[in-house]
Design a protein around this motif. Structure first.
Motif, short mmCIF file in Angstrom:
data_model
loop_
_atom_site.label_atom_id
_atom_site.label_comp_id
_atom_site.label_asym_id
_atom_site.label_seq_id
_atom_site.Cartn_x
_atom_site.Cartn_y
_atom_site.Cartn_z
N ARG A 80 45.54 31.66 -19.84
CA ARG A 80 45.00 32.36 -21.00
C ARG A 80 44.62 31.34 -22.05
O ARG A 80 45.40 30.43 -22.37
CB ARG A 80 46.04 33.33 -21.58
CG ARG A 80 45.44 34.26 -22.63
CD ARG A 80 46.50 35.19 -23.19
NE ARG A 80 46.95 34.75 -24.50
CZ ARG A 80 48.14 34.99 -25.02
NH1 ARG A 80 49.04 35.65 -24.30
NH2 ARG A 80 48.45 34.58 -26.22
N ARG A 81 43.41 31.47 -22.56
CA ARG A 81 42.94 30.57 -23.63
C ARG A 81 42.75 31.40 -24.89
O ARG A 81 41.94 32.35 -24.91
CB ARG A 81 41.62 29.92 -23.22
CG ARG A 81 41.05 28.94 -24.24
CD ARG A 81 39.88 28.18 -23.66
NE ARG A 81 39.30 27.27 -24.64
CZ ARG A 81 38.22 27.54 -25.37
NH1 ARG A 81 37.58 28.69 -25.21
NH2 ARG A 81 37.77 26.67 -26.25
N GLY A 82 43.52 31.11 -25.90
CA GLY A 82 43.47 31.91 -27.12
C GLY A 82 44.21 33.23 -26.92
O GLY A 82 45.15 33.33 -26.14
N LYS A 83 43.77 34.25 -27.63
CA LYS A 83 44.49 35.53 -27.59
C LYS A 83 44.09 36.43 -26.43
O LYS A 83 44.91 37.18 -25.90
CB LYS A 83 44.26 36.28 -28.91
CG LYS A 83 44.92 35.62 -30.12
CD LYS A 83 44.72 36.47 -31.36
CE LYS A 83 45.43 35.85 -32.56
NZ LYS A 83 45.27 36.70 -33.78
N LYS A 84 42.83 36.35 -26.00
CA LYS A 84 42.36 37.38 -25.06
C LYS A 84 41.60 36.86 -23.84
O LYS A 84 41.33 37.62 -22.93
CB LYS A 84 41.46 38.38 -25.79
CG LYS A 84 42.17 39.19 -26.85
CD LYS A 84 41.22 40.21 -27.50
CE LYS A 84 41.93 41.05 -28.53
NZ LYS A 84 41.00 42.04 -29.16
N LYS A 85 41.25 35.59 -23.80
CA LYS A 85 40.42 35.09 -22.71
C LYS A 85 41.29 34.67 -21.52
O LYS A 85 41.99 33.66 -21.59
CB LYS A 85 39.56 33.92 -23.19
CG LYS A 85 38.50 34.33 -24.21
CD LYS A 85 37.61 33.16 -24.60
CE LYS A 85 36.53 33.59 -25.59
NZ LYS A 85 35.67 32.46 -25.99
N TYR A 86 41.21 35.46 -20.46
CA TYR A 86 41.99 35.19 -19.25
C TYR A 86 41.11 34.60 -18.16
O TYR A 86 39.92 34.93 -18.04
CB TYR A 86 42.62 36.48 -18.73
CG TYR A 86 43.82 36.95 -19.53
CD1 TYR A 86 45.10 36.50 -19.24
CD2 TYR A 86 43.65 37.85 -20.58
CE1 TYR A 86 46.20 36.93 -19.97
CE2 TYR A 86 44.75 38.30 -21.32
CZ TYR A 86 46.02 37.82 -21.01
OH TYR A 86 47.10 38.26 -21.72
N PHE A 87 41.73 33.75 -17.36
CA PHE A 87 41.05 33.15 -16.20
C PHE A 87 42.04 33.14 -15.03
O PHE A 87 43.24 32.91 -15.22
CB PHE A 87 40.62 31.71 -16.50
CG PHE A 87 39.72 31.58 -17.69
CD1 PHE A 87 38.34 31.54 -17.56
CD2 PHE A 87 40.27 31.51 -18.97
CE1 PHE A 87 37.51 31.43 -18.67
CE2 PHE A 87 39.45 31.39 -20.10
CZ PHE A 87 38.06 31.34 -19.93
N MET A 88 41.54 33.40 -13.84
CA MET A 88 42.40 33.34 -12.66
C MET A 88 41.97 32.18 -11.79
O MET A 88 40.77 32.01 -11.52
CB MET A 88 42.33 34.64 -11.87
CG MET A 88 43.23 34.64 -10.62
SD MET A 88 43.50 36.27 -9.90
CE MET A 88 41.88 36.58 -9.18
N ILE A 89 42.94 31.41 -11.35
CA ILE A 89 42.68 30.30 -10.42
C ILE A 89 43.33 30.66 -9.10
O ILE A 89 44.52 30.99 -9.03
CB ILE A 89 43.25 28.97 -10.95
CG1 ILE A 89 42.59 28.64 -12.30
CG2 ILE A 89 43.01 27.87 -9.94
CD1 ILE A 89 43.22 27.45 -13.00
N GLN A 90 42.54 30.64 -8.07
CA GLN A 90 43.04 30.94 -6.72
C GLN A 90 43.03 29.65 -5.93
O GLN A 90 41.99 29.01 -5.76
CB GLN A 90 42.17 31.99 -6.05
CG GLN A 90 42.65 32.37 -4.67
CD GLN A 90 41.84 33.50 -4.06
OE1 GLN A 90 41.14 34.21 -4.78
NE2 GLN A 90 41.91 33.66 -2.76
N PHE A 91 44.19 29.24 -5.47
CA PHE A 91 44.32 27.96 -4.78
C PHE A 91 44.20 28.14 -3.28
O PHE A 91 44.70 29.11 -2.69
CB PHE A 91 45.67 27.31 -5.11
CG PHE A 91 45.75 26.83 -6.53
CD1 PHE A 91 45.17 25.63 -6.90
CD2 PHE A 91 46.41 27.57 -7.49
CE1 PHE A 91 45.24 25.16 -8.21
CE2 PHE A 91 46.50 27.13 -8.80
CZ PHE A 91 45.91 25.92 -9.17
N THR A 92 43.53 27.18 -2.66
CA THR A 92 43.46 27.11 -1.20
C THR A 92 44.38 25.98 -0.77
O THR A 92 44.92 25.23 -1.58
CB THR A 92 42.03 26.82 -0.73
OG1 THR A 92 41.60 25.54 -1.26
CG2 THR A 92 41.09 27.90 -1.19
N GLY A 93 44.59 25.86 0.55
CA GLY A 93 45.49 24.83 1.06
C GLY A 93 45.04 23.44 0.70
O GLY A 93 43.86 23.17 0.49
N ALA A 94 46.01 22.52 0.64
CA ALA A 94 45.69 21.14 0.27
C ALA A 94 44.88 20.46 1.37
O ALA A 94 44.95 20.84 2.51
CB ALA A 94 47.00 20.37 0.04
#
Length: 424
Positions: A410-424
């Protein structure tokens, strides 16, 4: 139970034919009724809920509902309520859609009761075996062109044009009513207000072709078009239609749709979509007036509909996601709950390896540069899974990656981001 009285109290009656005759018929018989659902997609949406729940209301009142899947009429396309012609799907597609819709209706109606158990029928069974000559001679001859042109469903399309294919839809639906009258002793058809012309056409066909008297007495009833107080179309969100299929609209999204109902609509929707009695609805209506901030009516509406469509477990999950997002306790969510709760936020797919939070913000395009990333972190504007992180040298640990796949920034009060990780 006086079913008509209950429907009128809920505002669920737009029109019916022979009011007194219908009330007497319902009070003295176990009535078989039907409503049609054309398979135009592989799922019903919430606009279909009112007619489906109408069938359930009649069933609870002791009557026998038929859910008619339009595997035949779905190949043609209903012109009612449309300004242009529907896209025609091939037979295999319509068959698949029909099967999916039947499964969804089985979640709403009780198909297992002995006395008045609901049944599902598919009009492809009889429409698919009709020959053209048989159809024109035995059914088409009872429909005058002037009579059909006078129907609203046709009138509204004359200016933009209507194909002969769609023009015959009314006759096919009328044939359905006649067939169900003959084989199932079905004497009542219900539908949305846009179906009034088709319903009365079916009644007229039965009157013309079947013996006169009480044996051929049939009825029609329509429910009103659902409107929203703000003028926007009911059942639509920024992401499109609200579907009953959990893979198209997650239980959390479904729950949130009802939670976010306009205060001006919530009591109307409770009357339309739930089976709460009128006394309890009156109490909820009072709560909207006296304590709107508690949103008791909205919560009850969302709970009732989510359980009805998705079940108790899905409701519990939707409530858990809602509570976690409100409190910021994102770490308590599972991977599946993360996917539901953050379905519409910007998502980046990154390779799983050791990297600092600064680099992660840049790679996920949350920050435009490392300089901006460092400033955001130092200023306390960056949250990892709901927890503020101000460590410039922080490297994501296993605890920062939910189910080994997801991290929410979350950046600031309302800005959400999702990070989806794949295998190394």
């Amino acid at each position: 139970m006086d079913i008509i009285k209950d429907l009128e109290a809920r505002g669920l009656v737009q029109q019916f034919t022979d009011e007194e005759g219908l009330k007497k018929h319902l009070n003295t018989n176990i009535v078989t009724l039907y409503c049609g659902f054309d398979p135009t997609a592989d799922s019903l949406h919430i606009g279909h809920l009112v007619p489906a729940l109408m069938l359930k209301r009649f069933q609870l009142a002791g009557h026998r509902p038929i859910a008619l899947i339009g595997g035949g009429t779905g190949m043609i396309g209903d012109p009612s309520g449309r300004s242009d012609e529907r896209q025609l799907n091939d037979e295999a597609t319509v068959d698949h859609f029909s099967q999916q819709i039947k499964k969804q209706l089985a979640q709403i109606l009780d198909f297992d009761k002995d006395k008045n158990g609901a049944v599902a029928r598919n009009n492809k069974e009889w429409l698919g075996t009709l020959t053209l000559i048989e159809f024109l001679r035995d059914t088409g001859k009872h429909f005058g062109v002037n009579y059909m042109l006078a129907k609203d469903s046709v009138q509204s399309r004359l200016e933009n044009g209507i194909s002969f294919t769609e023009f015959t839809y009314m006759i096919l639906q009328s044939y359905d009513f006649m067939n169900l009258f003959d084989k199932e002793n079905c004497t009542l058809q219900i539908g949305g207000s846009d179906q009034w012309g088709n319903i009365t056409a079916g009644m007229e066909l039965i009157r013309r072709t079947r013996k006169e008297g009480e044996e051929a007495k049939v009825f029609g009833l329509t429910v009103p078009l659902i409107t929203k107080a703000d003028g926007t179309k009911f059942g639509k969100t920024a992401g499109g239609a609200v579907w009953l299929d959990k893979d198209k609209t997650s239980p959390y999204e479904f729950y949130q749709f009802w939670i976010n109902t306009d205060d001006r609509d919530v009591i109307k929707f409770i009357k339309y979509f739930t089976f709460l009695d009128m006394e309890e609805i009156a109490v909820l209506e009072q709560s909207v007036l006296e304590a709107p901030e508690k949103r008791l009516a909205h919560i009850r509406l969302a709970e009732e509909l989510t359980v009805l469509v998705h079940g108790e477990e899905a409701l519990a999950q939707a409530q858990h996601i809602t509570a976690a997002l409100f409190s910021g306790d994102i770490k308590s969510l599972t991977g599946d709950e993360i996917k539901q709760g953050f379905k519409d936020v910007p998502t980046s797919v990154l390779k799983r390896d050791e990297q600092t939070l600064v680099n992660l913000l840049v790679d996920a395009e949350i920050a435009k540069s490392k300089r901006q990333a460092r400033e955001d972190i130092q200023n306390g504007a960056i949250y990892v899974n709901g927890e503020r992180n101000q460590a410039l040298d922080h490297v994501l640990l296993d605890d920062d990656i939910i189910d080994g796949k997801y991290t929410i920034i979350r950046r600031g009060k309302k800005k959400y981001f999702m990070i989806q990780f794949t295998g190394a």
